[in-house]
Design an enzyme around this catalytic site. Structure first.
Site, PDB file in Angstrom:
ATOM      1  N   LEU A  20      34.533  29.872  25.210  1.00  0.00           N
ATOM      2  CA  LEU A  20      35.896  30.273  24.831  1.00  0.00           C
ATOM      3  C   LEU A  20      36.869  29.982  25.965  1.00  0.00           C
ATOM      4  O   LEU A  20      37.953  29.441  25.743  1.00  0.00           O
ATOM      5  CB  LEU A  20      35.936  31.759  24.453  1.00  0.00           C
ATOM      6  CG  LEU A  20      37.302  32.274  23.986  1.00  0.00           C
ATOM      7  CD1 LEU A  20      37.783  31.546  22.735  1.00  0.00           C
ATOM      8  CD2 LEU A  20      37.253  33.780  23.720  1.00  0.00           C
ATOM      9  N   GLU A  28      40.416  31.358  51.771  1.00  0.00           N
ATOM     10  CA  GLU A  28      39.189  31.763  51.055  1.00  0.00           C
ATOM     11  C   GLU A  28      38.523  30.636  50.264  1.00  0.00           C
ATOM     12  O   GLU A  28      37.918  30.881  49.216  1.00  0.00           O
ATOM     13  CB  GLU A  28      39.476  32.976  50.148  1.00  0.00           C
ATOM     14  CG  GLU A  28      40.030  34.149  50.923  1.00  0.00           C
ATOM     15  CD  GLU A  28      40.323  35.379  50.065  1.00  0.00           C
ATOM     16  OE1 GLU A  28      39.758  35.501  48.973  1.00  0.00           O
ATOM     17  OE2 GLU A  28      41.124  36.220  50.517  1.00  0.00           O
ATOM     18  N   TRP A  36      33.743  46.748  40.940  1.00  0.00           N
ATOM     19  CA  TRP A  36      33.636  45.422  40.340  1.00  0.00           C
ATOM     20  C   TRP A  36      32.209  44.883  40.373  1.00  0.00           C
ATOM     21  O   TRP A  36      31.986  43.696  40.159  1.00  0.00           O
ATOM     22  CB  TRP A  36      34.622  44.456  41.004  1.00  0.00           C
ATOM     23  CG  TRP A  36      36.046  44.816  40.685  1.00  0.00           C
ATOM     24  CD1 TRP A  36      36.489  45.837  39.889  1.00  0.00           C
ATOM     25  CD2 TRP A  36      37.223  44.162  41.161  1.00  0.00           C
ATOM     26  NE1 TRP A  36      37.857  45.862  39.840  1.00  0.00           N
ATOM     27  CE2 TRP A  36      38.339  44.846  40.620  1.00  0.00           C
ATOM     28  CE3 TRP A  36      37.459  43.080  42.005  1.00  0.00           C
ATOM     29  CZ2 TRP A  36      39.655  44.470  40.883  1.00  0.00           C
ATOM     30  CZ3 TRP A  36      38.769  42.705  42.269  1.00  0.00           C
ATOM     31  CH2 TRP A  36      39.853  43.386  41.709  1.00  0.00           C
ATOM     32  N   ASP A  74      41.057  44.889  51.014  1.00  0.00           N
ATOM     33  CA  ASP A  74      41.614  44.978  49.656  1.00  0.00           C
ATOM     34  C   ASP A  74      40.978  46.120  48.883  1.00  0.00           C
ATOM     35  O   ASP A  74      39.758  46.194  48.787  1.00  0.00           O
ATOM     36  CB  ASP A  74      41.332  43.682  48.887  1.00  0.00           C
ATOM     37  CG  ASP A  74      42.254  42.554  49.313  1.00  0.00           C
ATOM     38  OD1 ASP A  74      43.277  42.850  49.932  1.00  0.00           O
ATOM     39  OD2 ASP A  74      41.947  41.387  49.018  1.00  0.00           O
ATOM     40  N   HIS A  86      45.499  46.000  49.937  1.00  0.00           N
ATOM     41  CA  HIS A  86      46.208  45.450  48.776  1.00  0.00           C
ATOM     42  C   HIS A  86      45.717  46.135  47.514  1.00  0.00           C
ATOM     43  O   HIS A  86      44.525  46.403  47.365  1.00  0.00           O
ATOM     44  CB  HIS A  86      45.963  43.941  48.662  1.00  0.00           C
ATOM     45  CG  HIS A  86      46.533  43.360  47.399  1.00  0.00           C
ATOM     46  ND1 HIS A  86      47.890  43.332  47.156  1.00  0.00           N
ATOM     47  CD2 HIS A  86      45.944  42.835  46.298  1.00  0.00           C
ATOM     48  CE1 HIS A  86      48.098  42.799  45.960  1.00  0.00           C
ATOM     49  NE2 HIS A  86      46.940  42.497  45.415  1.00  0.00           N
ATOM     50  N   HIS A 140      50.127  35.873  37.924  1.00  0.00           N
ATOM     51  CA  HIS A 140      49.334  35.643  36.710  1.00  0.00           C
ATOM     52  C   HIS A 140      50.033  34.680  35.759  1.00  0.00           C
ATOM     53  O   HIS A 140      49.461  34.241  34.783  1.00  0.00           O
ATOM     54  CB  HIS A 140      49.050  36.973  35.999  1.00  0.00           C
ATOM     55  CG  HIS A 140      48.280  37.923  36.861  1.00  0.00           C
ATOM     56  ND1 HIS A 140      48.881  38.954  37.546  1.00  0.00           N
ATOM     57  CD2 HIS A 140      46.968  37.966  37.195  1.00  0.00           C
ATOM     58  CE1 HIS A 140      47.961  39.595  38.246  1.00  0.00           C
ATOM     59  NE2 HIS A 140      46.799  39.018  38.049  1.00  0.00           N
TER      60      HIS A 140
END
Length: 753
Positions: free
Chosen positions: A19, A484, A561, A599, A641, A694
């Site tokens: 998807l 990163e 997470w 973060d 953050h 985003h």
């Protein structure tokens, strides 16, 4: 009374993220709308068939979404923000994508809708927008089309619909303020119409999701359920569906509703089955959410059987996943690199379907032999040496209050940091990651597959870091990052370098839209065998005279997470991670890195759903961050953050983190979030995000300046930083350069006054 089983929903993205690939190809103009729609049809057919083959009786239909199921519900109700409406009033899949992304292959670009976490999960939904006097009508018939599809394939269909009260609860009022609950009577006719259409198709049961019923809702919202469901009764049987917590506190409200069944989450809630059985109307069906839809662990089915067996034969009963399996990877069988012992501890979505089949069969027959056999590996795990590390447990037990205190207060530290860094007013920086180009991803993949040796890999990564530093210096940023390039994911990267985690090859779960994450799995005690980020941070710093931030993911975010262990508390896991990363802070500092960002975007989303449970969580969450950071010297500046946060209700805890600088996501909410910092009189420095990463749209200099001026009305300018909302990993370089150039220009304009 034959017991049936069902799932509340199934992962949408496909085993190979089909998807995601189809969405991104369509957005890029590389495939047609029809090709995208075909992929969706194929995935739905495959997923229904897979569930059926695994032994599921009632298949969820309507759990598929092109971006997010809350956004699908908005379109179903005709709730399209004016800025995203087609000129002719029609609604199509591009309307949906414009709301989610700000742009689509057709239609005018406009600001994307706000995105926030789905309850306390890692999934995101697009926040519905409500305006006074709004009209609703059945507009987007995706649910009905998919029901027709499933019926044509001969399936036993159970449509899934987000309930009206929860839908309103999840939204936000735009413009003139009013009570969004007042829109309930306006949306109910659309729900009635949908249920009538489903009844016409011969549907017996509809799963109507009202997860808001597990919250501590205001009385007016609780009172709204009765009239809402009075209006919806009679056309089909309604399975009122809750998840992520127990329902006992709101059971009086629930039992007064004219529904025919109730689904409860018996994994995350503390509801007692016997008590539920006693209090529910005797003719109601109970759907028992016994299999964890949010984790990857094999269930101890002997325990699950014992939990439910006493009410077998006493009322209509279904066994189910606790919540939608959307939050779980799809299929464990394709994992070829997991060690056999560790693999035997897991169950992904398809294996959870198998667990539901085993449980149903045992409850119907009374024969539990298959349950005992299935549960043996997870019982054996309790004594595995791969789970317990005595050195970690000893260090954790020895923590004192001193371990979570910086040497001096912020004012003293700020002076030392000003003397060290000599930054201008309105200092500019980014959040950490730069675009993960095809070259970077190919480099990492080739190295992972063994097609590239370590030397060539390191040379490649070093070159990408050098380019990131050159780009930032050219743009005129004040505090730099290394970009990163070596990191696939901000949590996975740390998990790969810490003992106590394992990784999957295909354990993808949807985060939002086309974004998927592959969470690490915590299988045992956590420790750091060697430095993780020091080498690349040190290299980046050697390329510039400007400060380069060391970048760490904080302990609470790594916990939130990841798929956590189920045999120890979340607090224990977070503090083990904090101790491991504390050593990383000390090593970065020793390597000459003067600014270290830890973060914690997930701090707020980790909050328990009930406010009465918040204090305990925030206490250990803040303590974990402080254990991580407190080893830093006064002139080392600690940044943190956070994204998608509403802060006003946890400001005490945000301040208690005692970070020198906090950067936050504010652009989508138009700096609304700063209100909480102003009211609280937040003492340290703040970087309110000045543009939404985003969305691919590039903000103008004027737009950014206006936001910063707005921010300066709330927070003294000398304590403000200038930065994007979030990391830039998912963006392309052209829009990243353009947006950052405008951001730097806006800061320079403000310095000139």
């Amino acid at each position: 009374m034959t017991i049936l089983n069902h799932t509340l929903g199934f992962p949408r993205v496909g085993l190979r993220r089909e998807l995601k690939k189809a969405q991104e190809s369509y957005w890029a103009g590389n495939s047609t709308r029809e090709e995208l729609l075909t992929v969706g049809r194929e995935l739905r057919a495959r997923h229904w068939d897979q569930q059926k083959q695994a032994g599921i009786d009632l298949l969820p239909v309507g759990d598929f979404a092109w971006y997010d199921h809350v956004l699908t519900t908005s379109l179903l109700l005709g709730n399209v923000p004016p800025r995203h409406q087609n000129k002719d009033g029609s609604v199509d899949i591009d309307t949906l994508f414009r709301i989610g992304r700000g742009r689509a292959p057709t239609g005018e670009p406009a600001a994307a809708a706000e995105m926030t976490k789905w309850f306390n999960t890692n999934y995101h939904y697009m926040v519905p927008e409500f305006v006074k006097g709004q009209q609703f009508k059945l507009t987007w018939t995706q649910l009905l089309e998919e029901v027709d599809e499933a019926l044509a394939l001969g399936h036993n269909v159970k449509p899934v619909l987000l309930g009206p009260v929860t839908y309103l609860w999840l939204g936000k009022v735009k413009g003139e303020q009013f009570d969004r609950l007042s829109l309930l009577n306006d949306i109910l006719p659309v729900y009635q119409q949908v249920l009538a259409e489903l009844a016409k198709r011969g549907i017996e049961w509809v799963q109507i999701d009202e997860p808001a019923l597990v919250l501590e809702l205001p009385q007016a919202w609780l009172d709204a359920y009765k009239p809402a469901y009075d209006a919806l009764q009679g056309q089909v049987k309604l399975l009122l569906t809750t998840y992520f917590e127990g329902v006992t506190p709101n059971l009086d409200t629930i039992t007064a509703l004219p529904v025919q069944g109730l689904h409860v989450d018996l994994v995350h809630g503390k509801d007692d089955v016997a008590e539920l059985h006693k209090r529910l109307p005797s003719d109601w069906l109970l759907s028992a959410g016994l299999i964890n839809g949010r984790n990857v662990w094999r269930a101890d089915l002997t325990e699950k059987y014992a939990q439910i067996k006493d009410i077998v034969g006493k009322r209509d009963l279904w066994v189910a996943s606790s919540c939608s399996l959307l939050h779980s990877p799809i299929d464990l069988s394709v994992e070829t690199r997991l060690d056999a012992e560790v693999k035997s501890w897991f169950a992904f979505a398809l294996q959870k379907c198998h667990e539901l089949a085993l449980l149903r069969d045992a409850l119907n027959s009374g024969d539990t032999a298959a349950l005992a056999e299935w549960s043996a590996p997870i019982q054996a795990r309790r004594h595995s040496t791969r789970v317990h590390n005595p050195a970690v447990e000893k260090r954790l037990a020895a923590i004192t209050a001193q371990d979570s205190q910086r040497a001096n207060v912020y004012e003293v530290r700020a002076e030392a940091q000003r003397a060290r860094f000599k930054l201008p007013a309105w200092p500019t920086t980014t959040i950490g990651s730069f675009p993960q180009t095809t070259e970077i991803r190919t480099l990492r993949l080739d190295f992972k597959k063994g097609n590239l040796d370590a030397n060539n890999y390191r040379t490649g990564i070093a070159e990408h870091i050098r380019q990131a530093i050159v780009e930032q210096e050219r743009l005129g940023l004040d505090v730099l990052v290394h970009g990163e390039a070596e990191r696939n994911d901000m949590v996975e990267y740390f998990g790969e370098h810490l003992d106590g985690f394992v990784f999957t090859q295909n354990g993808w779960v949807q985060s939002y839209g086309s974004r998927c994450v592959k969470p690490p799995i915590v299988i045992g005690d956590i420790s750091r065998p060697a430095p993780i980020t020091v080498e690349w941070a040190k290299y980046a710093q050697s390329l510039t005279d400007k400060p380069v931030k060391g970048m760490l993911t904080g302990p609470v975010t790594i916990l939130c997470w990841s798929f956590p262990r189920e045999d120890v508390s979340r607090e224990t896991i977070a503090k083990q991670i904090a101790l491991a990363l504390r050593d990383e802070v000390a090593d970065l500092e020793a390597a000459g890195i003067g600014i270290i960002q830890i973060d914690e975007p997930a701090l707020r989303e980790g909050l328990p759903l009930r406010r009465s449970d918040w204090d305990a969580y925030l206490q250990w969450g803040v303590e974990a961050f402080r254990i991580n950071a407190a080893v830093a010297k006064d002139d080392t500046q600690i940044h943190t953050h956070m994204c998608y946060c509403e802060f006003n209700d946890i400001m005490d805890s945000i301040a208690a983190l005692d970070a020198d600088v906090i950067t936050i996501e504010t652009s989508r909410s138009d700096m609304e979030l700063l209100e909480s910092f102003e009211e609280f009189d937040y003492p340290n420095e703040i970087g309110p995000g000045v543009y939404d990463i985003h969305s691919p749209n590039v903000p103008s200099v004027e737009w950014i300046e206006a936001l910063l001026k707005k921010a300066a009305k709330r927070i003294p300018a000398e304590r403000l930083w200038v930065n994007p909302d979030c990391g830039l990993k998912t963006r392309g370089w052209p829009e990243t350069r353009a947006a950052l150039a405008n951001m730097v220009q806006a800061a320079q304009n403000l310095r000139r006054g």
